[in-house]
Design an enzyme around this catalytic site. Structure first.
Site, mmCIF file in Angstrom:
data_model
loop_
_atom_site.group_PDB
_atom_site.id
_atom_site.type_symbol
_atom_site.label_atom_id
_atom_site.label_comp_id
_atom_site.label_asym_id
_atom_site.label_seq_id
_atom_site.Cartn_x
_atom_site.Cartn_y
_atom_site.Cartn_z
ATOM 1 N N CYS A 66 -2.377 33.749 9.211
ATOM 2 C CA CYS A 66 -2.071 34.429 10.470
ATOM 3 C C CYS A 66 -1.808 33.445 11.600
ATOM 4 O O CYS A 66 -2.621 33.295 12.524
ATOM 5 C CB CYS A 66 -3.209 35.382 10.817
ATOM 6 S SG CYS A 66 -3.292 36.702 9.616
ATOM 7 N N GLU A 67 -0.720 32.740 11.493
ATOM 8 C CA GLU A 67 -0.276 31.804 12.526
ATOM 9 C C GLU A 67 1.247 31.795 12.490
ATOM 10 O O GLU A 67 1.839 31.742 11.410
ATOM 11 C CB GLU A 67 -0.729 30.376 12.207
ATOM 12 C CG GLU A 67 -2.201 30.204 12.079
ATOM 13 C CD GLU A 67 -2.788 29.283 13.144
ATOM 14 O OE1 GLU A 67 -2.046 28.808 14.033
ATOM 15 O OE2 GLU A 67 -4.004 29.059 13.071
ATOM 16 N N GLU B 114 0.826 -1.222 0.000
ATOM 17 C CA GLU B 114 0.000 0.000 0.000
ATOM 18 C C GLU B 114 0.856 1.266 0.000
ATOM 19 O O GLU B 114 0.701 2.126 0.854
ATOM 20 C CB GLU B 114 -0.892 0.012 1.256
ATOM 21 C CG GLU B 114 -1.781 -1.196 1.426
ATOM 22 C CD GLU B 114 -2.471 -1.245 2.787
ATOM 23 O OE1 GLU B 114 -2.191 -0.367 3.640
ATOM 24 O OE2 GLU B 114 -3.281 -2.144 3.003
ATOM 25 N N PRO B 115 1.781 1.401 -0.927
ATOM 26 C CA PRO B 115 2.628 2.606 -0.892
ATOM 27 C C PRO B 115 1.855 3.848 -1.334
ATOM 28 O O PRO B 115 1.029 3.780 -2.238
ATOM 29 C CB PRO B 115 3.731 2.274 -1.907
ATOM 30 C CG PRO B 115 3.075 1.346 -2.875
ATOM 31 C CD PRO B 115 2.071 0.536 -2.080
ATOM 32 N N GLY B 116 2.122 4.948 -0.693
ATOM 33 C CA GLY B 116 1.524 6.223 -1.087
ATOM 34 C C GLY B 116 2.616 7.227 -1.403
ATOM 35 O O GLY B 116 2.921 7.529 -2.557
ATOM 36 N N ARG B 117 3.280 7.690 -0.345
ATOM 37 C CA ARG B 117 4.286 8.743 -0.487
ATOM 38 C C ARG B 117 5.403 8.365 -1.452
ATOM 39 O O ARG B 117 5.851 9.201 -2.250
ATOM 40 C CB ARG B 117 4.909 9.018 0.890
ATOM 41 C CG ARG B 117 5.849 10.214 0.904
ATOM 42 C CD ARG B 117 6.648 10.286 2.215
ATOM 43 N NE ARG B 117 5.917 9.923 3.378
ATOM 44 C CZ ARG B 117 5.267 10.778 4.183
ATOM 45 N NH1 ARG B 117 5.303 12.058 3.935
ATOM 46 N NH2 ARG B 117 4.603 10.336 5.222
HETATM 47 N N1 LLP Z 1 -1.696 2.051 4.359
HETATM 48 C C1 LLP Z 1 -2.244 2.510 5.480
HETATM 49 C C2 LLP Z 1 -3.139 1.651 6.246
HETATM 50 C C3 LLP Z 1 -1.938 3.818 5.922
HETATM 51 O O1 LLP Z 1 -2.473 4.259 7.058
HETATM 52 C C4 LLP Z 1 -1.058 4.626 5.166
HETATM 53 C C5 LLP Z 1 -0.728 5.995 5.590
HETATM 54 C C6 LLP Z 1 -0.543 4.101 3.969
HETATM 55 C C7 LLP Z 1 -0.865 2.806 3.593
HETATM 56 C C8 LLP Z 1 0.380 4.878 3.074
HETATM 57 O O2 LLP Z 1 1.568 5.202 3.715
HETATM 58 P P1 LLP Z 1 2.774 5.864 2.886
HETATM 59 O O3 LLP Z 1 3.279 4.823 1.916
HETATM 60 O O4 LLP Z 1 2.243 7.031 2.173
HETATM 61 O O5 LLP Z 1 3.747 6.210 3.901
HETATM 62 N N2 LLP Z 1 -0.050 12.917 6.490
HETATM 63 C C9 LLP Z 1 1.195 12.272 6.856
HETATM 64 C C10 LLP Z 1 1.238 10.828 6.471
HETATM 65 C C11 LLP Z 1 0.112 10.017 7.068
HETATM 66 C C12 LLP Z 1 0.123 8.592 6.615
HETATM 67 C C13 LLP Z 1 -1.099 7.871 7.073
HETATM 68 N N3 LLP Z 1 -1.224 6.528 6.633
HETATM 69 C C14 LLP Z 1 2.351 13.068 6.242
HETATM 70 O O6 LLP Z 1 2.106 14.065 5.579
HETATM 71 O O7 LLP Z 1 3.507 12.707 6.445
#
Ligand code: LLP
Length: 420
Positions: free
Chosen positions: A344-345, A274-277
């Site tokens: 304004c923070e 489940e990669p996102g970032r």
């Molecule tokens: N799977 C699950 C169950 C998750 O909770 C997350 C991220 C991911 C996959 C994806 O994770 P990644 O590969 O993107 O690291 N807003 C924060 C990041 C919050 C991540 C929450 N869960 C930031 O800007 O750093």
């Protein structure tokens, strides 16, 4: 930074387009995504696991713009969602619901119903009450919900405390010692089919040891479940791989794959990721223009037109994003300057103590804006949200137009005119 954003003859480009041209055409603040970088970063995951049965389910929360989802769906990506809204986005982008996994500790009834109706690939169940709720709703819908049990391995992932999820005290997943009895429940409740074991321990992981430790426990658990006669199909290793950050180099997808495959070897199970970032982060940046330069006492400020409402990460996590001038050049008079926005923070900053030589009108690019950037933006201080642009080669298109001021109060009404 990703080569999709590089200097050519001193001008920062997004693929083949100078970012100055993008700012002139579309205004600032403006998010810019490189289609090529998105594709390359997704395919790097697929390639790293080549020869193994793997499903890469991109975490929609990182960047759910339809254009981004469409690019990834076009390469066969699945999607990890955490809400009904994200499911709707995947469908609107033409994604395949049968490649969707649904994570999250608090799935609401309507969201579960919508996901059941779409016959999604898997619900990652995070608690006993959720298991009961899902069983009831599946029976009601006349469906069988495929599920994985998300365990909480009690491992510290590293990274900021707000984005670490795999410790016992976090709201996520089920403690390993409770997971066994949940399996028994899952086997007896109607409307459920237990197919997997899942975990996700945190985000922006720069070391793989915690993941290896977590997956070793997940593998033990999966073996125990298999030994009890349950025909599992997959292990979901979650997301969390970090990206290069403030001079630190993140593990590559290949190094990541080695750890994941090593920990899960011999189970004979498919692997879900489940990669996102790691896919979207370096594939985007945020363009902002300097409005004023202000000399304070002992501090100098570049006041820019993007703010914490556009990119919350520095304010919320003290996250570092490189800030690059659109025009490279010798900057002998560069001196530490705080890049701050109009909100304004005091916490409204994009970067502190940056070595930049700037004058009003200069264009800056905030790097690694492709993940958790626009999706976390808000209308705080009545600021319309930025536009989003995707670049492919020499072509740039608006994939979300800038919000108008009138849209800020869409849906609002004065009390005397409001519906009861
Ligand atoms: N799977 C699950 C169950 C998750 O909770 C997350 C991220 C991911 C996959 C994806 O994770 P990644 O590969 O993107 O690291 N807003 C924060 C990041 C919050 C991540 C929450 N869960 C930031 O800007 O750093």
């Amino acid at each position: 930074m990703n080569p999709a954003f590089a200097y050519r003859e001193g001008r920062l480009h997004a693929e083949d387009v100078p970012v100055e041209d993008l700012a002139a055409r579309f205004g600032t603040p403006c998010y810019v995504y490189s289609r090529g970088a998105l594709e390359a970063r997704y395919l790097a995951f697929v390639d790293a696991f080549a020869g193994h049965p793997v499903r890469v389910c991109y975490a929609v929360k990182a960047n759910g713009n339809l254009a981004v989802l469409d690019v990834l769906a076009g390469h066969g990506a699945g999607f990890d969602i955490v809400s009904g809204g994200e499911l709707a986005r995947v469908l609107a982008a033409g994604g395949d619901p049968q490649r969707v996994v649904f994570s999250g500790a608090c799935k609401l009834e309507d969201e579960i119903r919508a996901a059941l109706a779409q016959d999604i690939a898997c619900f990652n169940v995070e608690s006993e009450p959720e298991l009961y709720r899902l069983s009831e709703l599946a029976v009601e819908a006349g469906r069988e919900a495929r599920i994985a049990i998300r365990v909480n391995p009690d491992v510290e992932a590293g990274g900021h405390r707000h984005i670490s999820t795999g410790r016992r005290e976090h709201k996520f997943g089920i403690a390993l010692e409770d997971a066994g009895s949940l399996v028994v429940r899952a086997m007896t409740l109607p409307g459920l089919k237990l197919e997997g074991v899942a975990c996700h321990i945190g985000s922006q992981m720069m070391a793989l040891e915690p993941l290896a430790a977590a997956l070793a426990q997940v593998a033990d658990f999966a073996r125990a479940v298999q030994a009890d006669g349950v025909a599992l199909r997959h292990v979901d290793a979650g997301g969390g791989l970090g990206i290069d950050h403030h001079g630190q180099v993140a593990p590559t997808p290949a190094q990541y794959a080695e750890v994941v495959l090593g920990a899960l070897a011999g189970l004979g199970l498919d692997i879900v990721l489940e990669p996102g970032r790691a896919i979207a982060g370096p594939a985007g940046l945020l363009l902002t223009r300097v409005a004023y330069v202000k000399q304070g006492h002992g501090r100098k400020f570049a006041l820019v037109d993007a703010a914490m409402n556009d990119l919350l990460r520095p304010a919320l996590y003290e996250a570092w994003h490189d800030i690059l001038p659109a025009r490279a050049g010798a900057a002998p008079d560069a001196e530490p300057i705080d890049v701050v926005g109009p909100v304004c923070e005091t916490g409204d900053f994009l970067g502190r103590d940056r070595e930049l030589a700037v004058v009003p009108g200069d264009l800056l690019a905030v790097a690694d804006g492709g993940a958790y950037g626009f999706v976390m933006s808000s209308n705080y201080n009545a600021r319309p949200r930025a536009c989003e642009v995707m670049v492919a080669g020499a072509e740039a298109r608006v994939v979300r137009r800038r919000e108008t001021t009138e849209e800020l109060w869409r849906g609002e009404a004065r009390f005397k005119e409001a519906l009861p």
